[in-house]
Design a protein around this motif. Structure first.
Motif, PDB file in Angstrom:
ATOM      1  N   LEU A   1      33.447  60.235   3.256  1.00 11.60           N
ATOM      2  CA  LEU A   1      32.974  59.118   4.001  1.00 11.60           C
ATOM      3  C   LEU A   1      33.856  57.630   3.710  1.00 11.60           C
ATOM      4  N   ALA A   2      34.230  57.499   2.771  1.00 15.61           N
ATOM      5  CA  ALA A   2      35.151  56.289   2.396  1.00 15.61           C
ATOM      6  C   ALA A   2      36.234  56.557   3.057  1.00 15.61           C
ATOM      7  N   ALA A   3      36.783  57.827   3.479  1.00 18.51           N
ATOM      8  CA  ALA A   3      38.059  58.060   4.336  1.00 18.51           C
ATOM      9  C   ALA A   3      37.894  57.573   5.567  1.00 18.51           C
ATOM     10  N   LEU A   4      36.512  58.212   6.219  1.00 12.64           N
ATOM     11  CA  LEU A   4      36.180  57.897   7.563  1.00 12.64           C
ATOM     12  C   LEU A   4      35.999  56.322   7.740  1.00 12.64           C
ATOM     13  N   ARG A   5      35.385  55.859   6.930  1.00 10.16           N
ATOM     14  CA  ARG A   5      35.117  54.154   6.934  1.00 10.16           C
ATOM     15  C   ARG A   5      36.410  53.344   7.172  1.00 10.16           C
TER      16      ARG A   5
END
Length: 295
Positions: free
Chosen positions: A255-259
């Motif tokens: 999720l952090a990568a996508l964000r």
């Protein structure tokens, strides 16, 4: 010729415990994690109330999830695996009569074993604050009721008797309760949250029957390797949070990568994802019902 009756999940679990080898059970919280445990080659799995509460209602293991929700989780998990499932039955969700209903319901849902504990309601995770236990007589009545339920219904299910008395009453009281649970019909004894290896050795040397260790990373009990747990005298080691913790960390990182606008790393290949979810088995079975045209 009439086919031989299929061995029950409880009978398979009992046979595995009788080998004398330590039974290591990662915990599932839903049907997908159950699939992954079986695919990894384990002999059985534990269904964690902590994990089910998190997966199913997104809430802490603090007595918020109901008997019906937990029973349905047992049913869904047992439907996707051939492995014996040792399932968390919390306090039995009420008095001794509720314990009877819980044991019978879990057995019908397919569980090989049900764990009943001696906390007051609402119960709490064994490695968090605020735990209280009922008096010893009521605790023993819960295990007697569990044993009565399986005998009178003719259902084959093992009983794991858990005590949380170590927290507020000391190890001696916890050992006395576990001994009484064994006399009341429990198959596996679980003294929760010993504080040291020395306490773990007392549990295994002073109690009869099969003993369960609960390996909670970051909890009160020392995390010991399986070989050492077996040497101490444990027969079953459960890992209730390992899979859920690993999965949550991986999801946070993705999720952090996508964000941040980056492609997530470490993803499963789509083909492997489909296999683990069950698409390959589905396609194989689907061919049995394909259209047949006349020659």
């Amino acid at each position: 010729m009439t086919a031989a009756p299929q061995q029950t999940a409880a009978a398979r679990l009992r046979a595995r415990l009788e080998t004398g080898r330590l039974l290591v059970t990662p915990a599932c919280g839903d049907a997908l994690s159950a699939r992954l445990i079986e695919d990894a080659g384990f002999d059985a799995m534990f269904m964690s109330g902590f994990a089910v509460s998190a997966h199913r209602i997104g809430a802490p293991d603090a007595g918020l999830i109901s008997y019906g929700e937990m029973r349905d989780a047992v049913r869904d998990i047992c439907a996707v695996t051939q492995l014996p499932v040792l399932a968390d039955g919390d306090t039995g969700y009420g008095n001794a009569m509720n314990v009877r209903r819980t044991v019978a319901g879990y057995a019908r849902a397919g569980a090989a074993a049900v764990m009943i504990e001696d906390q007051v309601a609402p119960k709490r995770c064994g490695h968090t604050k605020g735990k209280l236990v009922v008096d010893r007589a009521e605790a023993v009545d819960r295990i007697r009721a569990a044993d009565d339920a399986r005998r009178e219904s003719g259902q084959d299910i093992l009983i794991i008797a858990r005590t949380d008395a170590r927290h507020g009453h000391g190890l001696d009281e916890a050992l006395a309760r576990a001994e009484a649970f064994h006399s009341a019909g429990a198959d596996i004894l679980f003294v929760e949250a010993p504080h040291s290896e020395a306490e773990m050795r007392r549990i295994c040397s002073e109690l009869p029957g099969w003993k369960m260790a609960n390996m909670v990373e970051g909890g009160t009990t020392p995390i010991l390797p399986p070989d050492q747990l077996a040497e101490i005298g444990y027969n079953h080691a459960a890992y209730p949070l390992t899979l859920m913790s690993a999965a949550m960390r991986a999801m946070q990182e993705a999720l952090a990568a996508l964000r941040d606008g980056h492609p997530p790393k470490g993803l499963l290949p789509f083909e492997e994802l489909r296999r683990l979810v069950g698409f390959n088995d589905y396609y194989d079975l689907e061919t049995c019902y394909s259209d047949r045209r006349p020659e």
